[in-house]
Design a protein around this motif. Structure first.
Motif, PDB file in Angstrom:
ATOM      1  N   PHE A 161       0.801  -1.220   0.000  1.00 10.51           N
ATOM      2  CA  PHE A 161       0.000   0.000   0.000  1.00 10.51           C
ATOM      3  C   PHE A 161       0.837   1.274   0.000  1.00 10.51           C
ATOM      4  O   PHE A 161       0.539   2.213  -0.744  1.00 10.51           O
ATOM      5  N   ALA A 162       1.849   1.320   0.839  1.00  7.82           N
ATOM      6  CA  ALA A 162       2.573   2.561   1.097  1.00  7.82           C
ATOM      7  C   ALA A 162       3.602   2.859   0.019  1.00  7.82           C
ATOM      8  O   ALA A 162       4.113   1.959  -0.653  1.00  7.82           O
ATOM      9  N   SER A 163       3.931   4.154  -0.130  1.00 11.03           N
ATOM     10  CA  SER A 163       4.984   4.552  -1.072  1.00 11.03           C
ATOM     11  C   SER A 163       6.361   4.211  -0.523  1.00 11.03           C
ATOM     12  O   SER A 163       7.297   3.958  -1.285  1.00 11.03           O
ATOM     13  N   GLN A 164       6.481   4.182   0.807  1.00 10.22           N
ATOM     14  CA  GLN A 164       7.744   3.845   1.456  1.00 10.22           C
ATOM     15  C   GLN A 164       7.444   3.321   2.856  1.00 10.22           C
ATOM     16  O   GLN A 164       6.569   3.848   3.544  1.00 10.22           O
ATOM     17  N   VAL A 165       8.148   2.276   3.254  1.00 14.09           N
ATOM     18  CA  VAL A 165       7.992   1.709   4.592  1.00 14.09           C
ATOM     19  C   VAL A 165       9.341   1.751   5.299  1.00 14.09           C
ATOM     20  O   VAL A 165      10.345   1.286   4.754  1.00 14.09           O
ATOM     21  N   THR A 166       9.348   2.312   6.484  1.00 16.05           N
ATOM     22  CA  THR A 166      10.545   2.350   7.322  1.00 16.05           C
ATOM     23  C   THR A 166      10.226   1.677   8.647  1.00 16.05           C
ATOM     24  O   THR A 166       9.172   1.921   9.228  1.00 16.05           O
ATOM     25  N   VAL A 167      11.126   0.834   9.108  1.00 19.23           N
ATOM     26  CA  VAL A 167      10.966   0.196  10.408  1.00 19.23           C
ATOM     27  C   VAL A 167      11.890   0.877  11.404  1.00 19.23           C
ATOM     28  O   VAL A 167      13.093   1.014  11.155  1.00 19.23           O
ATOM     29  N   GLU A 183      13.906  -0.230   4.758  1.00 16.72           N
ATOM     30  CA  GLU A 183      14.910   0.403   5.607  1.00 16.72           C
ATOM     31  C   GLU A 183      14.594   0.144   7.079  1.00 16.72           C
ATOM     32  O   GLU A 183      13.456   0.338   7.520  1.00 16.72           O
ATOM     33  N   VAL A 184      15.597  -0.289   7.821  1.00 15.87           N
ATOM     34  CA  VAL A 184      15.442  -0.534   9.256  1.00 15.87           C
ATOM     35  C   VAL A 184      16.381   0.409   9.998  1.00 15.87           C
ATOM     36  O   VAL A 184      17.585   0.450   9.732  1.00 15.87           O
ATOM     37  N   ARG A 185      15.839   1.168  10.929  1.00 12.65           N
ATOM     38  CA  ARG A 185      16.619   2.083  11.766  1.00 12.65           C
ATOM     39  C   ARG A 185      16.533   1.623  13.214  1.00 12.65           C
ATOM     40  O   ARG A 185      15.471   1.250  13.687  1.00 12.65           O
TER      41      ARG A 185
END
Length: 267
Positions: A161-167, A183-185
């Motif tokens: 769904f999302a344009s970008q996923v960040t964890v 991307e995982v931060r």
């Protein structure tokens, strides 16, 4: 539920741990009823592709249907309603009236995740279910906060769904399969940004992340209201502190079901 409210074993919570415990006991000849406040399956109903369940390639709803069919095939009766109280003996207070059982397995799982930040953002961009609320953020960047198996799974779901996923992982990641391409931060959330709705997150290191939605899988706690140190009462799955893996929940349900059988055979 049948007209007879008396059971050998009552299972409270019909997720993977509860259904496994119920089926295990029923296969060994016990009269078993499993209650669920909403519908059987627990968090399985919100899982797309199942990851980390050895030898199984399926979806959450399909796995739930198989578990439910096996349980009912073994003789488990399913009751829809919330068990609001559990008295010694055991008497279960439910929306359909009281029921009694000789032993109880509590498999009520966890509360929803939460962020330890100022303000109440529920319904304003903070959510706890990717398949339920992910479509609301189609084409927008989202952030998943969590470091366990469930957070990784939800991050993968949100890529549809999302344009970008960040964890944002507050602790050392504990997932069995990393969310590939996401991307995982490492870090902790200091504040939610926005006025009427979420616009992003501020991390403790000063970083700010843009986000139309934030999906939270930290701060969940076992639903222990019905758990006590009472002979004949057993806890299974997340409420018992089981490792956050589907296979671990199934194994713990098996353990609890066998323990209930042993208890009743000795009494």
């Amino acid at each position: 539920m049948s007209g007879d409210p008396s059971w050998d074993l009552a299972v409270v919570g019909a997720g993977i741990a509860g259904l496994t415990a119920a089926r295990t006991a029923a296969e060994r000849g016990l009269r078993v009823c499993a209650w669920d406040a909403l519908s059987p399956g627990g968090r399985l109903v919100n899982i797309g592709e199942v990851v980390g369940y050895p030898g199984v390639k399926t979806t959450g709803p399909d796995l739930m249907s198989a578990l439910l069919e096996e349980a009912m095939g073994a003789g488990v009766e399913i009751a829809y309603g919330e068990v609001t109280a559990l008295s010694p003996g055991f008497t279960l207070a439910t929306g359909e009236g009281d029921a009694t059982a000789r032993a109880v397995v509590v498999a009520t799982g966890l509360t929803d995740g939460r962020l330890d930040v100022p303000g109440d953002w529920t319904g304003r961009g903070v959510a706890t279910c990717a398949t339920c609320d992910g479509p609301l953020y189609a084409g927008q960047p989202v952030v998943v906060v969590g470091d366990d198996e469930w957070a990784a799974h939800e991050a993968r779901e949100l890529t549809a769904f999302a344009s970008q996923v960040t964890v944002v992982a507050p602790g050392e990641p504990r997932w069995s399969a990393a969310p590939d391409g996401i991307e995982v931060r490492r870090g902790r959330v200091r504040a939610v940004l926005g006025e009427d709705r979420v616009s992003g997150l501020a991390l403790a290191d000063g970083t700010e992340l843009e986000a139309g939605g934030v999906f939270v899988y930290t701060g969940a706690e076992p639903r222990t209201e019905l758990v006590s140190d009472t002979p004949g009462l057993f806890a299974a799955g997340d409420v018992a502190g089981t490792a956050p893996y589907l296979v671990a929940a199934a194994a713990d349900g098996l353990r609890a079901g066998l323990a209930a059988v042993d208890f009743l055979e000795d009494t």
